[in-house]
Structure formats: structure tokens, C-alpha cells
Design a protein around this motif. Structure first.
Motif, PDB file in Angstrom:
ATOM      1  N   VAL A  93       0.846  -1.200   0.000  1.00  0.00           N
ATOM      2  CA  VAL A  93       0.000   0.000   0.000  1.00  0.00           C
ATOM      3  C   VAL A  93       0.878   1.246   0.000  1.00  0.00           C
ATOM      4  CG1 VAL A  93      -1.626   1.369   1.369  1.00  0.00           C
ATOM      5  CG2 VAL A  93      -2.001  -1.089   1.080  1.00  0.00           C
ATOM      6  N   ARG A  94       1.870   1.295   0.877  1.00  0.00           N
ATOM      7  CA  ARG A  94       2.747   2.458   0.964  1.00  0.00           C
ATOM      8  C   ARG A  94       3.619   2.592  -0.278  1.00  0.00           C
ATOM      9  NH1 ARG A  94       2.388   0.587   6.265  1.00  0.00           N
ATOM     10  NH2 ARG A  94       4.145  -0.846   6.054  1.00  0.00           N
ATOM     11  N   HIS A  95       4.081   1.471  -0.792  1.00  0.00           N
ATOM     12  CA  HIS A  95       4.922   1.468  -1.992  1.00  0.00           C
ATOM     13  C   HIS A  95       4.154   2.048  -3.181  1.00  0.00           C
ATOM     14  CE1 HIS A  95       8.300  -0.087  -4.385  1.00  0.00           C
ATOM     15  NE2 HIS A  95       7.421  -0.575  -5.253  1.00  0.00           N
ATOM     16  N   MET A  96       2.923   1.604  -3.369  1.00  0.00           N
ATOM     17  CA  MET A  96       2.118   2.086  -4.488  1.00  0.00           C
ATOM     18  C   MET A  96       1.780   3.570  -4.326  1.00  0.00           C
ATOM     19  SD  MET A  96       1.862  -0.414  -6.617  1.00  0.00           S
ATOM     20  CE  MET A  96       0.590   0.269  -7.695  1.00  0.00           C
ATOM     21  N   ALA A  97       1.510   3.991  -3.110  1.00  0.00           N
ATOM     22  CA  ALA A  97       1.209   5.404  -2.877  1.00  0.00           C
ATOM     23  C   ALA A  97       2.405   6.272  -3.264  1.00  0.00           C
ATOM     24  CB  ALA A  97       0.834   5.625  -1.416  1.00  0.00           C
ATOM     25  N   ALA A  98       3.604   5.787  -2.974  1.00  0.00           N
ATOM     26  CA  ALA A  98       4.807   6.548  -3.309  1.00  0.00           C
ATOM     27  C   ALA A  98       5.058   6.594  -4.809  1.00  0.00           C
ATOM     28  CB  ALA A  98       6.013   5.939  -2.604  1.00  0.00           C
ATOM     29  N   LEU A  99       4.486   5.663  -5.563  1.00  0.00           N
ATOM     30  CA  LEU A  99       4.682   5.607  -7.009  1.00  0.00           C
ATOM     31  C   LEU A  99       3.634   6.397  -7.793  1.00  0.00           C
ATOM     32  CD1 LEU A  99       5.563   1.811  -7.352  1.00  0.00           C
ATOM     33  CD2 LEU A  99       7.135   3.719  -7.760  1.00  0.00           C
ATOM     34  N   GLU A 100       2.618   6.897  -7.107  1.00  0.00           N
ATOM     35  CA  GLU A 100       1.538   7.603  -7.800  1.00  0.00           C
ATOM     36  C   GLU A 100       2.058   8.787  -8.607  1.00  0.00           C
ATOM     37  OE1 GLU A 100      -1.448   8.687  -5.001  1.00  0.00           O
ATOM     38  OE2 GLU A 100      -2.184   6.624  -4.734  1.00  0.00           O
ATOM     39  N   ALA A 101       3.030   9.513  -8.062  1.00  0.00           N
ATOM     40  CA  ALA A 101       3.557  10.701  -8.750  1.00  0.00           C
ATOM     41  C   ALA A 101       4.216  10.342 -10.072  1.00  0.00           C
ATOM     42  CB  ALA A 101       4.552  11.429  -7.846  1.00  0.00           C
ATOM     43  N   GLY A 128       2.968   8.143 -12.076  1.00  0.00           N
ATOM     44  CA  GLY A 128       1.917   7.677 -12.969  1.00  0.00           C
ATOM     45  C   GLY A 128       1.602   6.204 -12.878  1.00  0.00           C
ATOM     46  N   VAL A 129       2.119   5.525 -11.870  1.00  0.00           N
ATOM     47  CA  VAL A 129       1.870   4.095 -11.715  1.00  0.00           C
ATOM     48  C   VAL A 129       0.491   3.879 -11.089  1.00  0.00           C
ATOM     49  CG1 VAL A 129       2.622   1.979 -10.548  1.00  0.00           C
ATOM     50  CG2 VAL A 129       4.321   3.577 -11.477  1.00  0.00           C
ATOM     51  N   THR A 130      -0.299   2.984 -11.695  1.00  0.00           N
ATOM     52  CA  THR A 130      -1.629   2.660 -11.171  1.00  0.00           C
ATOM     53  C   THR A 130      -1.713   1.167 -10.879  1.00  0.00           C
ATOM     54  OG1 THR A 130      -2.563   2.250 -13.365  1.00  0.00           O
ATOM     55  CG2 THR A 130      -2.673   4.518 -12.525  1.00  0.00           C
ATOM     56  N   ALA A 131      -2.491   0.801  -9.876  1.00  0.00           N
ATOM     57  CA  ALA A 131      -2.619  -0.601  -9.491  1.00  0.00           C
ATOM     58  C   ALA A 131      -3.197  -1.446 -10.619  1.00  0.00           C
ATOM     59  CB  ALA A 131      -3.486  -0.721  -8.240  1.00  0.00           C
ATOM     60  N   ARG A 132      -4.116  -0.889 -11.394  1.00  0.00           N
ATOM     61  CA  ARG A 132      -4.779  -1.679 -12.437  1.00  0.00           C
ATOM     62  C   ARG A 132      -3.845  -2.048 -13.582  1.00  0.00           C
ATOM     63  NH1 ARG A 132      -6.371   1.323 -16.811  1.00  0.00           N
ATOM     64  NH2 ARG A 132      -6.076   3.585 -16.635  1.00  0.00           N
ATOM     65  N   ARG A 133      -2.683  -1.383 -13.677  1.00  0.00           N
ATOM     66  CA  ARG A 133      -1.693  -1.725 -14.700  1.00  0.00           C
ATOM     67  C   ARG A 133      -0.406  -2.274 -14.066  1.00  0.00           C
ATOM     68  NH1 ARG A 133      -2.178   0.922 -19.531  1.00  0.00           N
ATOM     69  NH2 ARG A 133      -0.733  -0.688 -20.280  1.00  0.00           N
ATOM     70  N   THR A 134      -0.512  -2.720 -12.815  1.00  0.00           N
ATOM     71  CA  THR A 134       0.664  -3.202 -12.081  1.00  0.00           C
ATOM     72  C   THR A 134       0.582  -4.704 -11.865  1.00  0.00           C
ATOM     73  OG1 THR A 134       1.056  -1.099 -10.943  1.00  0.00           O
ATOM     74  CG2 THR A 134       1.877  -3.086  -9.852  1.00  0.00           C
ATOM     75  N   VAL A 135       1.725  -5.370 -12.000  1.00  0.00           N
ATOM     76  CA  VAL A 135       1.857  -6.800 -11.738  1.00  0.00           C
ATOM     77  C   VAL A 135       2.957  -6.996 -10.705  1.00  0.00           C
ATOM     78  CG1 VAL A 135       2.318  -9.084 -12.698  1.00  0.00           C
ATOM     79  CG2 VAL A 135       1.178  -7.341 -14.102  1.00  0.00           C
ATOM     80  N   LEU A 136       2.639  -7.659  -9.612  1.00  0.00           N
ATOM     81  CA  LEU A 136       3.644  -8.015  -8.615  1.00  0.00           C
ATOM     82  C   LEU A 136       4.183  -9.395  -8.964  1.00  0.00           C
ATOM     83  CD1 LEU A 136       3.282  -7.560  -4.747  1.00  0.00           C
ATOM     84  CD2 LEU A 136       4.623  -9.388  -5.782  1.00  0.00           C
ATOM     85  N   VAL A 137       5.481  -9.491  -9.157  1.00  0.00           N
ATOM     86  CA  VAL A 137       6.129 -10.773  -9.451  1.00  0.00           C
ATOM     87  C   VAL A 137       6.873 -11.216  -8.201  1.00  0.00           C
ATOM     88  CG1 VAL A 137       7.814 -11.996 -10.865  1.00  0.00           C
ATOM     89  CG2 VAL A 137       6.360 -10.236 -11.899  1.00  0.00           C
ATOM     90  N   GLY A 138       6.444 -12.327  -7.614  1.00  0.00           N
ATOM     91  CA  GLY A 138       7.071 -12.815  -6.391  1.00  0.00           C
ATOM     92  C   GLY A 138       7.062 -14.330  -6.325  1.00  0.00           C
ATOM     93  N   ASP A 139       7.494 -14.848  -5.173  1.00  0.00           N
ATOM     94  CA  ASP A 139       7.631 -16.302  -5.032  1.00  0.00           C
ATOM     95  C   ASP A 139       6.811 -16.847  -3.879  1.00  0.00           C
ATOM     96  OD1 ASP A 139       9.312 -15.097  -3.023  1.00  0.00           O
ATOM     97  OD2 ASP A 139      10.273 -17.055  -2.768  1.00  0.00           O
ATOM     98  N   ALA A 140       5.896 -16.042  -3.321  1.00  0.00           N
ATOM     99  CA  ALA A 140       5.141 -16.465  -2.145  1.00  0.00           C
ATOM    100  C   ALA A 140       3.659 -16.171  -2.309  1.00  0.00           C
ATOM    101  CB  ALA A 140       5.670 -15.759  -0.896  1.00  0.00           C
ATOM    102  N   VAL A 141       2.831 -16.991  -1.694  1.00  0.00           N
ATOM    103  CA  VAL A 141       1.389 -16.748  -1.701  1.00  0.00           C
ATOM    104  C   VAL A 141       1.086 -15.366  -1.126  1.00  0.00           C
ATOM    105  CG1 VAL A 141      -0.807 -17.513  -0.725  1.00  0.00           C
ATOM    106  CG2 VAL A 141       0.811 -19.195  -1.621  1.00  0.00           C
ATOM    107  N   ASP A 142       1.882 -14.942  -0.156  1.00  0.00           N
ATOM    108  CA  ASP A 142       1.697 -13.618   0.439  1.00  0.00           C
ATOM    109  C   ASP A 142       1.823 -12.503  -0.596  1.00  0.00           C
ATOM    110  OD1 ASP A 142       1.389 -11.960   2.919  1.00  0.00           O
ATOM    111  OD2 ASP A 142       3.381 -11.270   2.338  1.00  0.00           O
TER     112      ASP A 142
END
Length: 254
Positions: free
Chosen positions: A182-190, A192-206
Motif C-alpha cells: 500500500v505504501r509502496h504504491m502510494a509513493a509511485l503515484e507521482a 503515474g503508476v496505477t494498481a490496475r496496470r501493475t503486476v507483482l512478481v514474487g515467489d510467495a502466496v503472500d
């Protein structure tokens, strides 16, 4: 993946974590900006950094101190879960107390940082980061590894220039990734990053849980902490290479 239990503890640290995260974040100036285009949030441990061998070595070394039987890689992946105290619950039959957790967490990290010195980037990671940026797309890095250790490591590997932002964990080690995202995405708003065009690539269900929390997509990679069966339970795409993950990210958010 990182080794990282309760709501009261999290609530008590939220304000301090927010302020410290903003103050301690690495933000390269030459990683571009995003005009509502596709964006990847990368995980570090077990995703960009191939450190699963160091994780198993550190886990078993710390287990020996507490009288636990060693785990194979396959068994570790079957049992591992975030927040990490729940992983120990599966071993002990109960959650560790706060005092026990502090000792367990210290032991693991003491062994991990020694074992991880030789860990390198996952196959193809450097080229994929470079290619995504060359296509005019943006990316950032969010990890539950301690921020003060994460940033120098990313710089050592020479990949910091590819990210709009690099955030590690600031605060307790037993948290999940959702609040941090949540905090990471808020910092990226400036940028132009939006959640609907974002993909998190990770290795955990979390990671998938965190992405769902902010309205982003997730792609899970099998080279880290979880078994494929565990990852598939999250209901998101599961891949066996980072190249597949990037291709899927293009499809989901492109």
C-alpha cells in the motif's frame, strides 16, 4: 521471499513505519516515468535474487540451535508461509511467543547473511530488467528484507538504475507484504503508476495476497520459497522462469 503476530503490534508500528519508509527509500532518478503504462513490482529474495540454497542452509543451521529436525528443500516449500511465525507454528504445533520469535528470527538471519554472500541474481534477471526498461515500461522493487541491507545489495548487483523505487522492510520482521505494498504504491503515484496496470512478481502466496489487497495483478515464480501446489492455491498465474513471468506481466497489464 523474506523471513519475517498480531494486529496490535502492527497497529502500534504503522506510523513509525510510514515515516521511516519514506525517509529511507532509494529512488534512482534515471529509471523513467510511467504514463499509465504497465508496471512490475518485483520481489527480491527468491525472485530476483536466487538465494533459496542460502535460505535452506540458514534454516537448518538455526533449527539445530533449537533442536528441530532439518528440512529438505521440498519439505521447506511445503511448510513455508508468510508471516513467518506461522511457519514455526507448523513445526511446533503452536505460535512462538514474542520472546521465542525474537531468538528464532535473530538466529536465522545470523546464518542467512553469512550464507547469502555468494547468492547471485536469478537466471536472466539482469537482461529482463534491462529489456523492460528499454521498452519504456517501469518497475520497482519491494521486499520484506530489511531496508538497510536491501538497498546496498541491489546497488552491488548493479540493477538499482532500473527501478523507480526500492523499498525494503522498515519495522517488525513478522509482517505480511500487504501494508508495505500500500505504501509502496502510494509513493509511485507521482510517477503515474496505477494498481490496475501493475503486476507483482514474487515467489510467495503472500505476494498474491498483497497484490489483491491493492487491486493489482500477481504472477508467482516457483524458484523460491513455496511449492508449485502452494502457489497455485493463490489462484494467480504460476511460472517456472522470470522470462515467463515478464511475458505474463505484459499480457495481464499491457
Amino acid at each position: 521471499m523474506s523471513r519475517e503476530t498480531n494486529a496490535a503490534t502492527n497497529a502500534a508500528t504503522n506510523a513509525a513505519t510510514n515515516a521511516a519508509t519514506n525517509a529511507a527509500t532509494s529512488t534512482p532518478t534515471n529509471a523513467g516515468s510511467n504514463a499509465a503504462g504497465a508496471h512490475i513490482v518485483w520481489d527480491w529474495n527468491g525472485t530476483l535474487l536466487h538465494d533459496i540454497d542460502a535460505v535452506i542452509a540458514a534454516t537448518n543451521a538455526s533449527f539445530a540451535e533449537f533442536g528441530f529436525a532439518p528440512l529438505t528443500l521440498e519439505r521447506y516449500r511445503e511448510l513455508y508461509v508468510v508471516p513467518v511465525p506461522k511457519f514455526y507454528e507448523r513445526l511446533m504445533g503452536r505460535l512462538p511467543t514474542e520472546a521465542e520469535w525474537a531468538v528464532m528470527d535473530e538466529a536465522f538471519h545470523r546464518h542467512y547473511w553469512a550464507a547469502a554472500e555468494d547468492a547471485g541474481l536469478t537466471e536472466g534477471a539482469r537482461e529482463l530488467l534491462r529489456g523492460w526498461q528499454a521498452d519504456g515500461l517501469t518497475q520497482s522493487l519491494l521486499s520484506l528484507a530489511p531496508h538497510e541491507k536491501l538497498v546496498p545489495l541491489v546497488r552491488e548487483h548493479g540493477i538499482d538504475v532500473h527501478f523507480l523505487r526500492v523499498d525494503g522492510r522498515v519495522g517488525p520482521s513478522h509482517t505480511s507484504k500487504a501494508g508495505h505494498l500500500v505504501r509502496h504504491m502510494a509513493a509511485l503515484e507521482a510517477a503515474g503508476v496505477t494498481a490496475r496496470r501493475t503486476v507483482l512478481v514474487g515467489d510467495a502466496v503472500d505476494d498474491a495476497t498483497a497484490a489483491r489487497h491493492v487491486g493489482a495483478y500477481a504472477v508467482l515464480y516457483t524458484g523460491g520459497s513455496h511449492s508449485r501446489a502452494s502457489l497455485e492455491s493463490a489462484g494467480v498465474p504460476v511460472v517456472d522462469s522470470l522470462a515467463e513471468a515478464v511475458a505474463m506481466a505484459r499480457e495481464l497489464a499491457g
